[in-house]
Design an enzyme around this catalytic site. Structure first.
Site, PDB file in Angstrom:
ATOM      1  N   ARG A   1     -10.393   1.421   0.964  1.00 48.97           N
ATOM      2  CA  ARG A   1      -9.067   1.002   0.481  1.00 48.97           C
ATOM      3  C   ARG A   1      -8.082   2.017   1.039  1.00 48.97           C
ATOM      4  NH1 ARG A   1      -7.107  -0.764  -5.456  1.00 48.97           N
ATOM      5  NH2 ARG A   1      -8.027  -2.653  -4.610  1.00 48.97           N
TER       6      ARG A   1
ATOM      7  N   HIS B   1      -5.718  -8.200   1.338  1.00 50.62           N
ATOM      8  CA  HIS B   1      -6.710  -7.912   0.290  1.00 50.62           C
ATOM      9  C   HIS B   1      -7.759  -9.037   0.272  1.00 50.62           C
ATOM     10  CE1 HIS B   1      -8.531  -6.114  -3.061  1.00 50.62           C
ATOM     11  NE2 HIS B   1      -7.629  -6.315  -4.002  1.00 50.62           N
TER      12      HIS B   1
ATOM     13  N   GLN C   1     -10.322  -9.761  -2.746  1.00 49.01           N
ATOM     14  CA  GLN C   1      -9.712 -10.399  -3.913  1.00 49.01           C
ATOM     15  C   GLN C   1      -9.717 -11.922  -3.768  1.00 49.01           C
ATOM     16  OE1 GLN C   1      -8.342  -8.914  -6.789  1.00 49.01           O
ATOM     17  NE2 GLN C   1      -8.487 -11.036  -7.433  1.00 49.01           N
TER      18      GLN C   1
ATOM     19  N   ASP D   1       1.618 -11.618  -8.628  1.00 49.92           N
ATOM     20  CA  ASP D   1       1.108 -10.245  -8.523  1.00 49.92           C
ATOM     21  C   ASP D   1       2.256  -9.311  -8.899  1.00 49.92           C
ATOM     22  OD1 ASP D   1      -0.420  -7.993  -7.923  1.00 49.92           O
ATOM     23  OD2 ASP D   1      -0.334  -8.258  -5.755  1.00 49.92           O
TER      24      ASP D   1
ATOM     25  N   CYS E   1      -4.380 -10.990  -9.582  1.00 46.76           N
ATOM     26  CA  CYS E   1      -5.480 -10.111  -9.168  1.00 46.76           C
ATOM     27  C   CYS E   1      -5.681  -8.950 -10.125  1.00 46.76           C
ATOM     28  CB  CYS E   1      -5.238  -9.606  -7.753  1.00 46.76           C
ATOM     29  SG  CYS E   1      -3.770  -8.564  -7.582  1.00 46.76           S
TER      30      CYS E   1
ATOM     31  N   ARG F   1     -14.997 -10.561  -8.748  1.00 46.20           N
ATOM     32  CA  ARG F   1     -14.978  -9.537  -7.699  1.00 46.20           C
ATOM     33  C   ARG F   1     -16.413  -9.042  -7.473  1.00 46.20           C
ATOM     34  NH1 ARG F   1     -10.316  -6.747  -6.695  1.00 46.20           N
ATOM     35  NH2 ARG F   1     -11.530  -5.960  -4.931  1.00 46.20           N
TER      36      ARG F   1
HETATM   37  N1   CP Z   1      -7.360  -6.391  -8.040  1.00 43.17           N
HETATM   38  C1   CP Z   1      -7.706  -5.159  -7.637  1.00 43.17           C
HETATM   39  O1   CP Z   1      -7.995  -4.913  -6.446  1.00 43.17           O
HETATM   40  O2   CP Z   1      -7.764  -4.237  -8.628  1.00 43.17           O
HETATM   41  P1   CP Z   1      -7.949  -2.669  -8.478  1.00 43.17           P
HETATM   42  O3   CP Z   1      -6.699  -2.122  -7.836  1.00 43.17           O
HETATM   43  O4   CP Z   1      -8.154  -2.175  -9.858  1.00 43.17           O
HETATM   44  O5   CP Z   1      -9.136  -2.397  -7.587  1.00 43.17           O
HETATM   45  N1  NVA Z   2      -0.318  -5.901  -4.422  1.00 42.27           N
HETATM   46  C1  NVA Z   2      -1.028  -4.929  -5.213  1.00 42.27           C
HETATM   47  C2  NVA Z   2      -2.433  -5.368  -5.414  1.00 42.27           C
HETATM   48  C3  NVA Z   2      -3.264  -4.452  -6.256  1.00 42.27           C
HETATM   49  C4  NVA Z   2      -4.681  -4.888  -6.406  1.00 42.27           C
HETATM   50  C5  NVA Z   2      -0.959  -3.568  -4.550  1.00 42.27           C
HETATM   51  O1  NVA Z   2      -1.164  -3.487  -3.336  1.00 42.27           O
HETATM   52  O2  NVA Z   2      -0.680  -2.600  -5.243  1.00 42.27           O
END
Ligand code: CP
Ligand code: NVA
Length: 308
Positions: free
Chosen positions: A107, A134, A137, A225, A266, A294
């Protein structure tokens, strides 16, 4: 040795097989304690590095648990504690990690970090979120839609809010799984036109409708989101909130969708900002099924990458 970097760069038949596998693996585990091993142990003797340069709850825990259920081991690494955060190149990090582990999930911020890691790693790399996309997700979201409503092909998905990384992966999925997507949000926060064009080129309908009430008409699924993503500058917070407030998913907006429309997010959600408590906790919400899936969807991704 396939990586899993994006939905649109993964073959449609491979995506389909992963979702089918996710459904099967979920059904096989029904009622078991979380730490009980799966009957099959395809990741036995495999080590998976989970690198986080941003916070995470779901991605971190679901990957960790999923690998263990399949017999593998994990190593959770924080980017800032690695030499990666102190000037070692991504390419060298990729080369070194490939000597220790069988797979890397990362990530990170810039898409270029993911791409460089994948280019120089000799083991599969999985995208656990970048500023741009992502994909893990969206695999969970497709699984969730299918388990509640059957095939998503031909359905109408409405994204309300920021045209962000999760929205981008929904656009990629529209092309691959064959559903129509409506984006409703302020022009300043439109999704990347390249992703819109890509989805359209695959034959699905992608519309941009500024009026959220009109946009949601006929929706089978409404998704939103956070208004401020992890990579967004906090100094733009107020501006983003002002722009996005009309796109809050609330009861009045959900009432415009089909009566059996689902609601997804998400997570993490900012309750009473992008979504009201009444929708989050209401009968159309499947947000916690998404979170659970997930685990199952990513187990299918891990198996795909290792070919096991
Ligand atoms: N939806 C998601 O990716 O959650 P986290 O940021 O908690 O991993
Ligand atoms: N759009 C959000 C998703 C988190 C899972 C971010 O990137 O923070």
């Amino acid at each position: 040795m396939p990586h899993f970097l994006d939905i649109h760069t993964t073959g449609a038949s491979d995506l389909r097989a992963m979702i089918d596998n996710a459904h099967t693996m979920k059904a096989a585990r029904k009622g078991r304690p979380m730490a009980a091993p799966d009957d099959e142990q395809p990741l036995k003797n495999r080590m998976v590095a989970l690198i986080f340069e941003k916070p995470s709850t779901r991605t971190r825990v679901s990957f960790d648990v999923g690998v263990r259920q399949m017999g593998g081991q994990t190593m959770v690494l924080s980017g800032s504690e690695m030499q990666l955060g102190h000037g070692e190149t991504i390419a060298d990090t990729a080369r070194v990690l490939s000597r220790y582990v069988d797979m890397i999930m990362i990530r990170t911020f810039e898409e270029s970090v993911l791409q460089e890691l994948a280019e120089y790693a000799s083991v599969p790399v999985i995208n656990g979120l970048t500023n741009r996309t992502h994909p893990c997700q969206i695999m969970a979201d497709i699984q969730t839609f299918e388990e509640h409503r059957g095939p998503i092909a031909g359905r109408r998905v409405v994204w309300s809010g920021d045209g962000n990384n999760v929205c981008a992966s929904f656009l990629h999925a529209a092309g691959q799984f064959g559903f129509d997507l409506v984006f409703t949000g302020p022009e300043a926060l439109d999704p990347d036109p390249e992703f819109v064009a890509l989805a359209r080129a695959s034959g699905v309908e992608v519309e941009i409708i500024r009026d959220p009430v009109r946009a949601v008409a006929g929706a089978d699924l409404v998704v939103t989101d956070t208004w401020v993503s992890m990579h967004d500058s906090q100094s733009n917070r107020e501006r983003r909130h002002n722009l996005l407030r009309p796109y809050q998913v609330n009861d009045a907006l959900m009432a415009q969708a089909k009566p059996d429309a689902l609601f997804m997010h998400c997570l993490p959600a900012h309750r009473e900002e992008e979504v009201t408590n009444s929708v989050m906790d209401g009968p159309q919400s499947v947000v916690f099924d998404e979170a659970e899936n997930r685990l199952h969807a990513q187990k299918a991704v891990l198996r795909y990458c290792l070919g096991v």
